[in-house]
Design an enzyme around this catalytic site. Sequence first.
Site, PDB file in Angstrom:
ATOM      1  CE  LYS A 104       3.888   7.361  -0.401  1.00 25.21           C
ATOM      2  NZ  LYS A 104       4.847   7.483   0.700  1.00 25.21           N
ATOM      3  CG  ASP A 115       6.182   3.035   4.437  1.00 25.05           C
ATOM      4  OD1 ASP A 115       6.277   2.743   3.231  1.00 25.05           O
ATOM      5  OD2 ASP A 115       6.044   4.192   4.853  1.00 25.05           O
ATOM      6  CD  GLN A 146       6.048  10.530   2.469  1.00 26.02           C
ATOM      7  OE1 GLN A 146       5.243   9.605   2.365  1.00 26.02           O
ATOM      8  NE2 GLN A 146       7.083  10.636   1.671  1.00 26.02           N
TER       9      GLN A 146
HETATM   10  N1  GUN Z   1       9.997   8.930   2.000  1.00 31.76           N
HETATM   11  C1  GUN Z   1      10.610   8.552   0.848  1.00 31.76           C
HETATM   12  N2  GUN Z   1      10.186   7.317   0.472  1.00 31.76           N
HETATM   13  C2  GUN Z   1       9.300   6.925   1.403  1.00 31.76           C
HETATM   14  C3  GUN Z   1       8.513   5.736   1.567  1.00 31.76           C
HETATM   15  O1  GUN Z   1       8.564   4.788   0.794  1.00 31.76           O
HETATM   16  N3  GUN Z   1       7.727   5.716   2.661  1.00 31.76           N
HETATM   17  C4  GUN Z   1       7.676   6.747   3.537  1.00 31.76           C
HETATM   18  N4  GUN Z   1       6.877   6.615   4.599  1.00 31.76           N
HETATM   19  N5  GUN Z   1       8.383   7.838   3.428  1.00 31.76           N
HETATM   20  C5  GUN Z   1       9.191   7.926   2.352  1.00 31.76           C
END
Ligand code: GUN
Length: 283
Positions: free
Chosen positions: A52, A119, A96
């Site tokens: 990311k 998100d 995350q």
């Molecule tokens: N963990 C697995 N997929 C995601 C996601 O799309 N966003 C976040 N913040 N954590 C995750």
Amino acid sequence: MQLIDGKALANKIQEQVAQEVDDLKSKHNIVPGLAVILVGDDPASHAYVRMKSKACERVGFYSITHNMPDSINQEEIIGTIEMINANPRIDGILVQLPLPKHIDTDAILDAIDPNKDVDGFHPCNVGRMVTGLDAFVPCTPLGVMKMFEEYNINLQGKDVCVVGASNIVGKPMASLLLNANATVDVTHIYTKDLKEHTSKADIVIVGAGVPKLIKADMIKEGAIVIDIGINRLEDGSLVGDVDFENVAPKCSYITPVPGGVGPMTIAMLLSNTLDSAKKRVSK
Ligand code: GUN
């Protein structure tokens, strides 16, 4: 059978985002900013966050990662989120997941400013999405919807089976499909007979985290199969939740793993953060 090339589409979207970032910088002196909070030392989470951050760099965003030890307490994480909420250089906040067990994930997500919740996990955005209002939408299901759009796959009246009912993937996926007038069947680990559901569907979308869960005899001839799973096997190889080799010949369209939904998740994170930054222009 046609492959849905998520990597190519994600690259195209990243190029568009990079172009818009250039425009925002030159016309309004705005650099979109993303803050990531990463707690603990789970290798998969670290790998995702690295991807990311690299993507942010590629499109010209300002990005910061707050690495926090497993031992951190909830109040300290919330304190950091409140600081980021107030930081005018930051347009998007991402925590995350999963978080360590001693942390209440709902309390953490609730602390994020809904206007920076790129998100789409804050209850405010979840509610707005379900009712069809303008909202930040979770990146993975949003990426799947973009794939349907790119390949001119019309969802109206289609029977769609979603396998997996997580807050991150399955539930928001089902909402978006319903908003697009599909008939949606959501299955999960307590579903009595999974095959009974998947084998009737025009479209099967799988985010269960079980390697090769979906076999050829569970899919109807000509169906569209979207594989959201990314599982690392003991030999180090990456496989999805679909037994690709045997399922693909039956499909009209299918996504590969890797190179399918995965890159789209990151592209949508960039797109959501850009959208958030654009709102600064009218302020
Ligand atoms: N963990 C697995 N997929 C995601 C996601 O799309 N966003 C976040 N913040 N954590 C995750």
